[in-house]
Scaffold this motif. Structure first.
Motif, PDB file in Angstrom:
ATOM      1  N   GLY A 294      45.033 -79.674  68.410  1.00 59.99           N
ATOM      2  CA  GLY A 294      46.164 -79.098  69.131  1.00 59.99           C
ATOM      3  C   GLY A 294      47.033 -78.243  68.228  1.00 59.99           C
ATOM      4  N   LEU A 295      47.296 -78.716  67.021  1.00 58.91           N
ATOM      5  CA  LEU A 295      48.081 -77.933  66.069  1.00 58.91           C
ATOM      6  C   LEU A 295      47.367 -76.637  65.711  1.00 58.91           C
ATOM      7  CD1 LEU A 295      49.348 -80.790  63.723  1.00 58.91           C
ATOM      8  CD2 LEU A 295      50.696 -79.450  65.342  1.00 58.91           C
ATOM      9  N   TRP A 296      46.054 -76.733  65.489  1.00 61.40           N
ATOM     10  CA  TRP A 296      45.261 -75.548  65.155  1.00 61.40           C
ATOM     11  C   TRP A 296      45.295 -74.544  66.301  1.00 61.40           C
ATOM     12  CZ3 TRP A 296      40.424 -74.004  67.270  1.00 61.40           C
ATOM     13  CH2 TRP A 296      39.827 -72.932  66.605  1.00 61.40           C
ATOM     14  N   LEU A 297      45.055 -75.016  67.528  1.00 61.92           N
ATOM     15  CA  LEU A 297      45.052 -74.125  68.688  1.00 61.92           C
ATOM     16  C   LEU A 297      46.425 -73.481  68.895  1.00 61.92           C
ATOM     17  CD1 LEU A 297      42.902 -76.150  71.234  1.00 61.92           C
ATOM     18  CD2 LEU A 297      42.352 -73.930  70.237  1.00 61.92           C
ATOM     19  N   GLY A 298      47.474 -74.226  68.607  1.00 61.82           N
ATOM     20  CA  GLY A 298      48.823 -73.697  68.778  1.00 61.82           C
ATOM     21  C   GLY A 298      49.202 -72.638  67.761  1.00 61.82           C
ATOM     22  N   SER A 299      48.453 -72.563  66.673  1.00 59.63           N
ATOM     23  CA  SER A 299      48.811 -71.603  65.629  1.00 59.63           C
ATOM     24  C   SER A 299      47.846 -70.420  65.536  1.00 59.63           C
ATOM     25  CB  SER A 299      48.880 -72.308  64.268  1.00 59.63           C
ATOM     26  OG  SER A 299      47.594 -72.773  63.903  1.00 59.63           O
ATOM     27  N   ILE A 300      46.847 -70.368  66.399  1.00 61.57           N
ATOM     28  CA  ILE A 300      45.890 -69.261  66.364  1.00 61.57           C
ATOM     29  C   ILE A 300      46.603 -67.956  66.725  1.00 61.57           C
ATOM     30  CG2 ILE A 300      43.924 -68.233  67.581  1.00 61.57           C
ATOM     31  CD1 ILE A 300      42.664 -70.915  67.745  1.00 61.57           C
ATOM     32  N   ASP A 301      46.298 -66.935  65.979  1.00 59.64           N
ATOM     33  CA  ASP A 301      46.786 -65.610  66.339  1.00 59.64           C
ATOM     34  C   ASP A 301      45.705 -64.589  66.002  1.00 59.64           C
ATOM     35  OD1 ASP A 301      46.934 -64.910  63.606  1.00 59.64           O
ATOM     36  OD2 ASP A 301      49.063 -65.309  63.485  1.00 59.64           O
ATOM     37  N   ASP A 302      45.975 -63.346  66.327  1.00 59.03           N
ATOM     38  CA  ASP A 302      44.967 -62.304  66.116  1.00 59.03           C
ATOM     39  C   ASP A 302      45.251 -61.474  64.866  1.00 59.03           C
ATOM     40  OD1 ASP A 302      47.170 -60.941  67.020  1.00 59.03           O
ATOM     41  OD2 ASP A 302      46.043 -59.638  68.371  1.00 59.03           O
TER      42      ASP A 302
ATOM     43  N   THR B 119      44.625 -56.906  61.226  1.00 57.51           N
ATOM     44  CA  THR B 119      44.613 -56.400  59.851  1.00 57.51           C
ATOM     45  C   THR B 119      43.285 -55.726  59.549  1.00 57.51           C
ATOM     46  OG1 THR B 119      46.159 -58.114  59.131  1.00 57.51           O
ATOM     47  CG2 THR B 119      44.845 -57.045  57.420  1.00 57.51           C
ATOM     48  N   SER B 120      42.186 -56.336  59.954  1.00 61.95           N
ATOM     49  CA  SER B 120      40.866 -55.776  59.710  1.00 61.95           C
ATOM     50  C   SER B 120      40.701 -54.412  60.386  1.00 61.95           C
ATOM     51  CB  SER B 120      39.796 -56.747  60.205  1.00 61.95           C
ATOM     52  OG  SER B 120      38.514 -56.239  59.984  1.00 61.95           O
ATOM     53  N   ARG B 121      41.116 -54.302  61.618  1.00 66.66           N
ATOM     54  CA  ARG B 121      41.007 -53.030  62.342  1.00 66.66           C
ATOM     55  C   ARG B 121      41.925 -51.967  61.754  1.00 66.66           C
ATOM     56  NH1 ARG B 121      40.514 -55.259  68.571  1.00 66.66           N
ATOM     57  NH2 ARG B 121      38.449 -56.194  68.269  1.00 66.66           N
TER      58      ARG B 121
ATOM     59  N   GLY C  82      40.368 -50.658  58.733  1.00 69.08           N
ATOM     60  CA  GLY C  82      39.264 -49.793  59.132  1.00 69.08           C
ATOM     61  C   GLY C  82      39.710 -48.396  59.521  1.00 69.08           C
ATOM     62  N   ARG C  83      40.926 -48.280  60.042  1.00 68.56           N
ATOM     63  CA  ARG C  83      41.455 -46.964  60.437  1.00 68.56           C
ATOM     64  C   ARG C  83      42.015 -46.176  59.260  1.00 68.56           C
ATOM     65  NH1 ARG C  83      43.726 -50.126  64.499  1.00 68.56           N
ATOM     66  NH2 ARG C  83      45.775 -49.997  63.496  1.00 68.56           N
ATOM     67  N   VAL C  84      42.545 -46.862  58.240  1.00 66.90           N
ATOM     68  CA  VAL C  84      43.296 -46.136  57.216  1.00 66.90           C
ATOM     69  C   VAL C  84      42.605 -46.019  55.858  1.00 66.90           C
ATOM     70  CG1 VAL C  84      45.525 -46.611  58.292  1.00 66.90           C
ATOM     71  CG2 VAL C  84      44.653 -48.161  56.544  1.00 66.90           C
ATOM     72  N   LEU C  85      41.617 -46.847  55.586  1.00 70.87           N
ATOM     73  CA  LEU C  85      40.926 -46.769  54.298  1.00 70.87           C
ATOM     74  C   LEU C  85      39.659 -45.935  54.419  1.00 70.87           C
ATOM     75  CD1 LEU C  85      41.217 -50.420  52.907  1.00 70.87           C
ATOM     76  CD2 LEU C  85      42.712 -48.461  52.486  1.00 70.87           C
ATOM     77  N   PRO C  86      39.184 -45.366  53.309  1.00 70.81           N
ATOM     78  CA  PRO C  86      37.924 -44.610  53.334  1.00 70.81           C
ATOM     79  C   PRO C  86      36.767 -45.485  53.837  1.00 70.81           C
ATOM     80  CG  PRO C  86      39.071 -44.255  51.259  1.00 70.81           C
ATOM     81  CD  PRO C  86      39.811 -45.347  51.977  1.00 70.81           C
ATOM     82  N   SER C  87      35.806 -44.867  54.498  1.00 72.36           N
ATOM     83  CA  SER C  87      34.737 -45.607  55.178  1.00 72.36           C
ATOM     84  C   SER C  87      33.858 -46.440  54.251  1.00 72.36           C
ATOM     85  CB  SER C  87      33.871 -44.646  55.991  1.00 72.36           C
ATOM     86  OG  SER C  87      33.272 -43.706  55.128  1.00 72.36           O
TER      87      SER C  87
ATOM     88  N   PRO D  35      36.892 -61.429  52.560  1.00 72.72           N
ATOM     89  CA  PRO D  35      36.029 -61.673  53.728  1.00 72.72           C
ATOM     90  C   PRO D  35      36.808 -61.834  55.030  1.00 72.72           C
ATOM     91  CG  PRO D  35      35.273 -62.957  51.855  1.00 72.72           C
ATOM     92  CD  PRO D  35      36.605 -62.370  51.463  1.00 72.72           C
ATOM     93  N   GLY D  36      37.977 -62.419  54.963  1.00 70.90           N
ATOM     94  CA  GLY D  36      38.777 -62.606  56.170  1.00 70.90           C
ATOM     95  C   GLY D  36      39.305 -61.310  56.738  1.00 70.90           C
ATOM     96  N   VAL D  37      39.687 -60.370  55.872  1.00 68.76           N
ATOM     97  CA  VAL D  37      40.256 -59.108  56.364  1.00 68.76           C
ATOM     98  C   VAL D  37      39.195 -58.037  56.596  1.00 68.76           C
ATOM     99  CG1 VAL D  37      42.526 -59.569  55.384  1.00 68.76           C
ATOM    100  CG2 VAL D  37      40.867 -58.245  54.068  1.00 68.76           C
ATOM    101  N   CYS D  38      37.938 -58.396  56.408  1.00 63.84           N
ATOM    102  CA  CYS D  38      36.845 -57.444  56.652  1.00 63.84           C
ATOM    103  C   CYS D  38      35.946 -57.884  57.796  1.00 63.84           C
ATOM    104  CB  CYS D  38      36.010 -57.267  55.379  1.00 63.84           C
ATOM    105  SG  CYS D  38      36.852 -56.352  54.094  1.00 63.84           S
ATOM    106  N   MET D  39      36.422 -58.776  58.630  1.00 63.73           N
ATOM    107  CA  MET D  39      35.576 -59.286  59.704  1.00 63.73           C
ATOM    108  C   MET D  39      35.353 -58.273  60.822  1.00 63.73           C
ATOM    109  SD  MET D  39      36.462 -63.332  60.030  1.00 63.73           S
ATOM    110  CE  MET D  39      38.018 -63.072  60.815  1.00 63.73           C
ATOM    111  N   ASP D  40      36.255 -57.329  60.968  1.00 66.70           N
ATOM    112  CA  ASP D  40      36.147 -56.392  62.086  1.00 66.70           C
ATOM    113  C   ASP D  40      36.189 -54.943  61.601  1.00 66.70           C
ATOM    114  OD1 ASP D  40      35.738 -56.330  64.862  1.00 66.70           O
ATOM    115  OD2 ASP D  40      37.823 -55.764  65.207  1.00 66.70           O
ATOM    116  N   ASN D  41      35.583 -54.700  60.443  1.00 58.65           N
ATOM    117  CA  ASN D  41      35.404 -53.339  59.934  1.00 58.65           C
ATOM    118  C   ASN D  41      34.095 -53.315  59.148  1.00 58.65           C
ATOM    119  OD1 ASN D  41      35.975 -54.140  57.163  1.00 58.65           O
ATOM    120  ND2 ASN D  41      38.153 -54.099  57.695  1.00 58.65           N
TER     121      ASN D  41
END
Length: 124
Positions: A5-13, A18-20, A23-28, A38-44
């Protein structure tokens, strides 16, 4: 059950945002180096290089990726920043090279440009 419950209550996007954003501002072909990478590169499409002294990539992690745009990623108040990055790469963790701080989950994650960027990318 309580911890779930504590974990579910603290989930955010924040990791996805940050990853996206990166992906928009750094060179490809960027390489992000550090334990939060690894955490900040999950969606780039960046290379994420985990660095843990004595375990993985602890020897010359920055030098191994010369030729690509490189960024060091550290948790602001982490002991790893003090014990590893400030010891081995103090000249790379300077205010001149710091390009951003992003709140991800519960931590402030800092980004430092190893290779100084053109002025248009001076700050994310």
């Amino acid at each position: 059950v309580l911890w779930t419950g504590l974990w579910l209550g603290s989930i955010d996007d924040s990791l996805i945002r940050t990853s996206r954003w990166l992906g928009r501002v750094l060179p490809s072909n960027s390489v992000l180096i550090g334990d939060p990478a690894p955490g900040v590169c999950m969606d780039n499409n960046f290379k994420a290089i985990l660095v843990i002294k004595g375990l993985c990539n602890g020897t010359e992690p920055v030098e191994k990726f010369e030729g690509s745009p490189r960024f060091i990623v550290v948790v602001r108040d982490s002991p790893v920043k003090k014990l590893y990055w400030n010891k081995y790469y103090p000249n790379l963790l300077t205010s001149r090279r710091k390009i951003a701080t992003a709140r991800t989950l519960r931590w402030d994650v800092e980004f430092y440009a190893v290779d100084l960027l053109p002025e248009r990318h001076a700050r994310l």
